[in-house]
Design a protein around this motif. Structure first.
Motif, PDB file in Angstrom:
ATOM      1  N   MET A  64       0.858  -0.137  11.150  1.00 57.40           N
ATOM      2  CA  MET A  64       1.195  -1.722  11.375  1.00 57.40           C
ATOM      3  C   MET A  64      -0.267  -2.231  10.971  1.00 57.40           C
ATOM      4  SD  MET A  64       2.019  -4.112  14.728  1.00 57.40           S
ATOM      5  CE  MET A  64       0.840  -3.467  15.845  1.00 57.40           C
ATOM      6  N   SER A  65      -0.504  -3.508  10.387  1.00 59.27           N
ATOM      7  CA  SER A  65      -1.607  -4.442   9.991  1.00 59.27           C
ATOM      8  C   SER A  65      -2.362  -4.274  11.303  1.00 59.27           C
ATOM      9  CB  SER A  65      -1.045  -5.490   9.313  1.00 59.27           C
ATOM     10  OG  SER A  65      -2.216  -6.349   9.184  1.00 59.27           O
ATOM     11  N   GLU A  66      -3.586  -4.697  11.012  1.00 58.75           N
ATOM     12  CA  GLU A  66      -4.586  -4.788  12.235  1.00 58.75           C
ATOM     13  C   GLU A  66      -4.363  -6.456  12.631  1.00 58.75           C
ATOM     14  OE1 GLU A  66      -8.542  -3.532  11.392  1.00 58.75           O
ATOM     15  OE2 GLU A  66      -7.702  -1.329  11.568  1.00 58.75           O
ATOM     16  N   PHE A 108      -0.751 -10.095   5.621  1.00 57.68           N
ATOM     17  CA  PHE A 108       0.095  -9.897   6.897  1.00 57.68           C
ATOM     18  C   PHE A 108       1.097  -8.972   6.215  1.00 57.68           C
ATOM     19  CE2 PHE A 108      -2.597 -13.693   7.437  1.00 57.68           C
ATOM     20  CZ  PHE A 108      -2.827 -13.542   8.708  1.00 57.68           C
ATOM     21  N   THR A 109       1.820  -8.331   7.654  1.00 59.27           N
ATOM     22  CA  THR A 109       2.868  -7.356   7.238  1.00 59.27           C
ATOM     23  C   THR A 109       3.997  -7.351   8.146  1.00 59.27           C
ATOM     24  OG1 THR A 109       2.073  -5.641   8.409  1.00 59.27           O
ATOM     25  CG2 THR A 109       1.261  -5.844   6.142  1.00 59.27           C
ATOM     26  N   ASP A 167       6.683   0.284   1.710  1.00 63.06           N
ATOM     27  CA  ASP A 167       5.306   0.402   2.439  1.00 63.06           C
ATOM     28  C   ASP A 167       4.524  -0.687   2.672  1.00 63.06           C
ATOM     29  OD1 ASP A 167       4.564   0.345  -0.113  1.00 63.06           O
ATOM     30  OD2 ASP A 167       3.808   2.227  -0.335  1.00 63.06           O
ATOM     31  N   SER A 168       4.831  -1.923   1.831  1.00 59.50           N
ATOM     32  CA  SER A 168       3.937  -3.165   2.077  1.00 59.50           C
ATOM     33  C   SER A 168       4.367  -4.016   3.285  1.00 59.50           C
ATOM     34  CB  SER A 168       4.087  -3.997   0.858  1.00 59.50           C
ATOM     35  OG  SER A 168       5.438  -4.622   0.875  1.00 59.50           O
ATOM     36  N   PHE A 169       5.361  -3.780   4.137  1.00 60.07           N
ATOM     37  CA  PHE A 169       5.653  -4.383   5.220  1.00 60.07           C
ATOM     38  C   PHE A 169       6.176  -3.581   6.266  1.00 60.07           C
ATOM     39  CE2 PHE A 169       9.499  -4.453   2.488  1.00 60.07           C
ATOM     40  CZ  PHE A 169      10.306  -3.897   3.385  1.00 60.07           C
ATOM     41  N   THR A 170       6.032  -4.102   7.545  1.00 60.48           N
ATOM     42  CA  THR A 170       6.861  -3.571   8.681  1.00 60.48           C
ATOM     43  C   THR A 170       8.105  -4.612   9.112  1.00 60.48           C
ATOM     44  OG1 THR A 170       5.106  -4.453  10.331  1.00 60.48           O
ATOM     45  CG2 THR A 170       4.947  -2.214   9.339  1.00 60.48           C
TER      46      THR A 170
END
Length: 381
Positions: free
Chosen positions: A1-3, A41-42, A70-73
């Motif tokens: 996950m993005s920070e 943001f992801t 793989d560029s988003f959750t």
């Protein structure tokens, strides 16, 4: 996950028809999704019933089919209201995969655990079911959203240590609220070592439309900061909060939120003191603490636009107080909005007191009583 701590809640998407949330303005959503990802943001959050059951479809069209996996959750949820058999669990899950176009979900939630829904989740072993989905790699992380008291939250987390996170309604207005008790629920999650994901940080827009006194308080301190930014930063400043969801409904909201969350700075002591002061002011002015989640509307036999009416009532009462006049004096725009909405939906006075709405309200509001108040206020002869 993005920070980065900001998540895109896909429940109040821009619509081509203000009376039909299912008629999503997909072209605008595409631009919003692209901008969100471009700014680093992801995290995207949807659910089975959002936007009249069309949010998951919008995810596929605006996000999944246009961006590398793989560029988003992506997060979605299983809601108890639609689980009436063991077979329903997989039927819904498989349809969610088809609707969103993914082969796995990064996060999957048991939706809205409360003292009533947990009976359904236990009856159909949804806890074992979601563990199985994770073991098979169909879900990477499991958690649940929660609308109840800290005692039940403690029971659930004690009984199910497998959960990695809990999604809580958390904002500065509800932090010490006797009804929502988000502060105490946060402490329970912290005790169990479970991460907190935040929903309703702006409380359905309530904390974007605050009394003038609060706006002045915030603007005097920082003229550049938007009013909603104070609410989102409050939630994001809590150390155990990993994601703060914002149900962004237009590009302006997205641009504002991403501007201060790209390089997020937690609240300082002076800002925390201002928020405490703002909370006291707002608590003295809000009449109906509805978040606008719309869970109450789908099953209403009279098709009453409950959250819309409550929002108009709150706005009207704030305006009347701000202008120092009584409800019987003069015209307000909210009264006209009420009449316009009532052309498409049942009026507040159409309520037959069946109680369906109160049974599904996450806030446990006395909706029937509030509708009588709204009817008396807006339907004067």
């Amino acid at each position: 996950m993005s920070e980065k701590k900001l998540g895109f809640g896909l429940m109040r998407l821009p619509s081509l028809d203000p009376n039909d949330p299912g008629k999503i303005d997909i072209e605008q959503v595409k631009k919003m999704v692209d901008t969100f990802i471009e700014r680093g943001f992801t995290y995207f959050d949807t659910a089975w019933m959002y936007c009249a059951f069309k949010s998951e479809n919008a995810v596929k069209e605006a996000l999944v089919s246009r961006h590398p996996r793989d560029s988003f959750t992506l997060t979605t949820k299983l809601h108890s209201a639609f689980v009436n058999s063991f077979e329903d669990r997989d039927r819904i899950f498989n349809e969610q995969m088809e609707k969103t176009g993914v082969t796995y979900f990064d996060y999957y939630l048991i939706h809205d655990i409360n003292s009533h829904s947990i009976e359904t989740y236990n009856k159909f072993d949804c806890f074992g079911w979601i563990r199985d989905k994770k073991e098979k790699g169909l879900v990477k992380h499991i958690g649940f959203s929660f609308h109840d008291g800290p005692e039940l939250l403690d029971e659930v987390l004690t009984a199910h240590p497998e959960f990695e996170f809990v999604q809580l309604q958390l904002n500065y207005l509800d932090w010490e609220s006797a009804g929502v008790q988000s502060g105490k629920c946060y402490e329970v999650a912290e005790k169990h070592g479970v991460s907190v994901f935040v929903m309703e940080p702006v409380k359905g827009g309530t904390l974007a439309n605050v009394p003038e006194e609060v706006t002045k308080l915030f603007k005097d301190y920082n003229p550049e900061a938007s009013v909603p930014s104070w609410a989102i930063r409050f939630a994001a400043s809590l150390p155990n909060v990993k994601i703060v969801l914002s149900g962004m409904s237009d590009m302006d909201q997205l641009l504002d939120n991403t501007s201060y969350m790209q390089d997020f700075k937690p609240l300082n002591d002076e800002e925390k003191a201002l928020i405490k002061k703002a909370t006291d002011i707002i608590n003295a002015s809000i009449d109906i603490p509805c978040t606008g989640c719309s869970y109450c509307t789908d099953g209403c036999p009279m098709q009453i636009a409950i959250p819309k009416y409550f929002s108009l009532y709150n706005a009207d009462m704030q305006e009347l107080r701000g202008r120092g006049i009584s409800p019987d004096e003069g015209w307000t725009p909210q009264s006209e909005y009420y009449e316009n909405v009532a052309k498409h939906f049942g009026k507040a006075s159409a309520c037959i007191q069946c109680g369906q709405c109160e049974g599904v309200c996450p806030q446990h509001l006395p909706i029937i009583e509030y509708l009588q108040t709204v009817a008396k206020h807006f339907e004067r002869e």
